[in-house]
Motif scaffolding. Structure first.
Motif, PDB file in Angstrom:
ATOM      1  N   MET A   1       0.876  -1.237  -0.176  1.00 40.62           N
ATOM      2  CA  MET A   1      -0.120  -0.117  -0.083  1.00 40.62           C
ATOM      3  C   MET A   1       0.796   1.167  -0.072  1.00 40.62           C
ATOM      4  O   MET A   1       2.009   1.155   0.694  1.00 40.62           O
ATOM      5  N   TYR A   2       0.572   2.336  -0.719  1.00 41.47           N
ATOM      6  CA  TYR A   2       1.249   3.435  -0.851  1.00 41.47           C
ATOM      7  C   TYR A   2       0.285   4.745  -0.468  1.00 41.47           C
ATOM      8  O   TYR A   2      -0.890   4.541  -0.947  1.00 41.47           O
ATOM      9  N   PHE A   3       0.822   5.840  -0.122  1.00 43.32           N
ATOM     10  CA  PHE A   3       0.069   6.990   0.259  1.00 43.32           C
ATOM     11  C   PHE A   3       0.623   8.126  -0.602  1.00 43.32           C
ATOM     12  O   PHE A   3       1.764   8.322  -0.668  1.00 43.32           O
ATOM     13  N   TYR A   4      -0.110   8.798  -1.071  1.00 36.66           N
ATOM     14  CA  TYR A   4       0.366   9.960  -1.928  1.00 36.66           C
ATOM     15  C   TYR A   4      -0.247  11.483  -1.583  1.00 36.66           C
ATOM     16  O   TYR A   4      -1.579  11.322  -1.382  1.00 36.66           O
ATOM     17  N   GLY A   5       0.432  12.518  -1.049  1.00 31.65           N
ATOM     18  CA  GLY A   5      -0.328  13.590  -0.791  1.00 31.65           C
ATOM     19  C   GLY A   5      -0.065  14.648  -1.816  1.00 31.65           C
ATOM     20  O   GLY A   5       0.936  14.897  -2.288  1.00 31.65           O
ATOM     21  N   ARG A   6      -1.241  15.603  -2.072  1.00 30.40           N
ATOM     22  CA  ARG A   6      -1.187  16.294  -3.056  1.00 30.40           C
ATOM     23  C   ARG A   6      -0.625  17.596  -2.618  1.00 30.40           C
ATOM     24  O   ARG A   6      -0.676  18.034  -1.637  1.00 30.40           O
ATOM     25  N   HIS A   7       0.635  18.088  -3.656  1.00 33.36           N
ATOM     26  CA  HIS A   7       1.552  19.072  -3.066  1.00 33.36           C
ATOM     27  C   HIS A   7       2.280  18.781  -2.004  1.00 33.36           C
ATOM     28  O   HIS A   7       2.219  19.372  -1.030  1.00 33.36           O
ATOM     29  N   ALA A   8       2.550  17.518  -1.885  1.00 38.10           N
ATOM     30  CA  ALA A   8       3.333  16.929  -0.756  1.00 38.10           C
ATOM     31  C   ALA A   8       4.563  16.324  -0.877  1.00 38.10           C
ATOM     32  O   ALA A   8       4.664  15.791  -2.130  1.00 38.10           O
ATOM     33  N   SER A   9       5.340  16.152   0.071  1.00 41.78           N
ATOM     34  CA  SER A   9       6.405  15.158  -0.141  1.00 41.78           C
ATOM     35  C   SER A   9       6.161  13.644   0.713  1.00 41.78           C
ATOM     36  O   SER A   9       5.570  14.128   1.570  1.00 41.78           O
ATOM     37  N   VAL A  10       6.705  12.679   0.468  1.00 38.97           N
ATOM     38  CA  VAL A  10       6.454  11.575   0.912  1.00 38.97           C
ATOM     39  C   VAL A  10       7.693  10.865   1.201  1.00 38.97           C
ATOM     40  O   VAL A  10       8.537  10.827   0.317  1.00 38.97           O
ATOM     41  N   ASP A  11       8.062  10.683   2.470  1.00 35.07           N
ATOM     42  CA  ASP A  11       9.134   9.931   2.848  1.00 35.07           C
ATOM     43  C   ASP A  11       9.233   8.390   3.300  1.00 35.07           C
ATOM     44  O   ASP A  11       8.304   8.458   4.141  1.00 35.07           O
ATOM     45  N   SER A  22       3.552  12.671   5.365  1.00 35.47           N
ATOM     46  CA  SER A  22       3.592  13.535   4.241  1.00 35.47           C
ATOM     47  C   SER A  22       2.661  14.702   4.687  1.00 35.47           C
ATOM     48  O   SER A  22       2.193  14.780   5.868  1.00 35.47           O
ATOM     49  N   ALA A  23       2.712  15.767   3.702  1.00 33.98           N
ATOM     50  CA  ALA A  23       2.055  16.965   3.972  1.00 33.98           C
ATOM     51  C   ALA A  23       0.908  17.121   3.019  1.00 33.98           C
ATOM     52  O   ALA A  23       1.321  17.200   1.839  1.00 33.98           O
ATOM     53  N   ALA A  24      -0.340  17.168   3.160  1.00 33.18           N
ATOM     54  CA  ALA A  24      -1.411  17.215   2.492  1.00 33.18           C
ATOM     55  C   ALA A  24      -2.406  18.432   2.794  1.00 33.18           C
ATOM     56  O   ALA A  24      -2.188  18.947   3.849  1.00 33.18           O
ATOM     57  N   ALA A  67      -6.142  22.114   9.918  1.00 29.48           N
ATOM     58  CA  ALA A  67      -4.800  21.813   9.855  1.00 29.48           C
ATOM     59  C   ALA A  67      -4.429  21.052  11.200  1.00 29.48           C
ATOM     60  O   ALA A  67      -4.965  21.207  12.172  1.00 29.48           O
ATOM     61  N   GLY A  68      -3.350  20.186  11.052  1.00 30.93           N
ATOM     62  CA  GLY A  68      -3.154  19.184  12.208  1.00 30.93           C
ATOM     63  C   GLY A  68      -2.464  17.782  11.719  1.00 30.93           C
ATOM     64  O   GLY A  68      -2.254  17.780  10.671  1.00 30.93           O
ATOM     65  N   VAL A  69      -2.250  17.156  12.867  1.00 30.93           N
ATOM     66  CA  VAL A  69      -1.589  15.738  12.472  1.00 30.93           C
ATOM     67  C   VAL A  69      -2.818  14.726  12.396  1.00 30.93           C
ATOM     68  O   VAL A  69      -3.583  14.743  13.326  1.00 30.93           O
ATOM     69  N   TYR A  70      -2.588  13.861  11.573  1.00 28.81           N
ATOM     70  CA  TYR A  70      -3.545  12.961  11.387  1.00 28.81           C
ATOM     71  C   TYR A  70      -2.828  11.406  11.208  1.00 28.81           C
ATOM     72  O   TYR A  70      -1.621  11.504  10.710  1.00 28.81           O
ATOM     73  N   VAL A  71      -3.637  10.481  11.473  1.00 31.30           N
ATOM     74  CA  VAL A  71      -3.051   9.082  11.150  1.00 31.30           C
ATOM     75  C   VAL A  71      -4.138   8.286  10.088  1.00 31.30           C
ATOM     76  O   VAL A  71      -5.405   8.463  10.565  1.00 31.30           O
ATOM     77  N   VAL A  72      -3.719   7.660   9.240  1.00 30.85           N
ATOM     78  CA  VAL A  72      -4.530   7.217   8.288  1.00 30.85           C
ATOM     79  C   VAL A  72      -4.448   5.653   8.545  1.00 30.85           C
ATOM     80  O   VAL A  72      -3.090   5.198   8.713  1.00 30.85           O
ATOM     81  N   VAL A  73      -5.450   4.771   8.833  1.00 32.74           N
ATOM     82  CA  VAL A  73      -5.094   3.464   8.914  1.00 32.74           C
ATOM     83  C   VAL A  73      -5.857   2.609   7.892  1.00 32.74           C
ATOM     84  O   VAL A  73      -7.280   2.867   7.689  1.00 32.74           O
ATOM     85  N   LEU A  79      -0.331   5.211   8.373  1.00 35.52           N
ATOM     86  CA  LEU A  79       0.555   6.382   7.868  1.00 35.52           C
ATOM     87  C   LEU A  79       0.092   7.635   8.690  1.00 35.52           C
ATOM     88  O   LEU A  79      -0.960   7.783   9.011  1.00 35.52           O
ATOM     89  N   LYS A  80       1.264   8.535   9.143  1.00 34.03           N
ATOM     90  CA  LYS A  80       0.809   9.674   9.692  1.00 34.03           C
ATOM     91  C   LYS A  80       0.950  10.836   8.578  1.00 34.03           C
ATOM     92  O   LYS A  80       1.995  10.735   7.979  1.00 34.03           O
ATOM     93  N   PHE A  81       0.252  11.829   8.868  1.00 30.70           N
ATOM     94  CA  PHE A  81       0.488  12.833   7.751  1.00 30.70           C
ATOM     95  C   PHE A  81      -0.088  14.148   8.394  1.00 30.70           C
ATOM     96  O   PHE A  81      -0.811  14.114   9.430  1.00 30.70           O
ATOM     97  N   VAL A  82       0.556  15.334   7.877  1.00 35.61           N
ATOM     98  CA  VAL A  82       0.199  16.550   8.437  1.00 35.61           C
ATOM     99  C   VAL A  82      -0.585  17.283   7.413  1.00 35.61           C
ATOM    100  O   VAL A  82      -0.056  17.533   6.155  1.00 35.61           O
ATOM    101  N   LYS A  83      -1.685  17.840   8.067  1.00 40.86           N
ATOM    102  CA  LYS A  83      -2.900  18.517   7.069  1.00 40.86           C
ATOM    103  C   LYS A  83      -2.363  20.090   7.369  1.00 40.86           C
ATOM    104  O   LYS A  83      -2.368  20.609   8.424  1.00 40.86           O
TER     105      LYS A  83
END
Length: 84
Positions: A1-11, A22-24, A67-73, A79-83
């Motif tokens: 499984m992969y996650f991609y954030g629009r206008h974001a970088s993913v490490d 990632s920042a989305a 805006a904030g920190v979120y977790v996707v399961v 995955l943790k990401f920052v909105k």
């Protein structure tokens, strides 16, 4: 499984195909098998979004989230990401 954030970088973590950060801004794309349950949680533990993946690479709108920190399961992957 992969996650991609629009206008974001993913490490990606070495040896792991799941991104850890990632920042989305508007949408997050989850690439998982159809039928996978996807939940998004705020850092405070509140579930803010729940859905079943219908296609392999489904974009999920996060534009309505503050805006904030979120977790996707998704299934057994996390995955943790920052909105922003």
């Amino acid at each position: 499984m992969y996650f991609y954030g629009r206008h974001a970088s993913v490490d990606a973590m070495p040896g792991n195909e799941v991104a850890t950060y990632s920042a989305a801004r508007e949408e997050l794309t989850v690439n998982a098998k159809p039928g996978t349950m996807v939940n998004v949680y705020h850092a405070n533990g509140a579930r803010v979004l729940s859905l079943v993946q219908t296609i392999a690479a489904a974009p999920i709108s996060v534009a309505h989230l503050p805006a904030g920190v979120y977790v996707v399961v998704a299934g057994s992957e996390t995955l943790k990401f920052v909105k922003q």
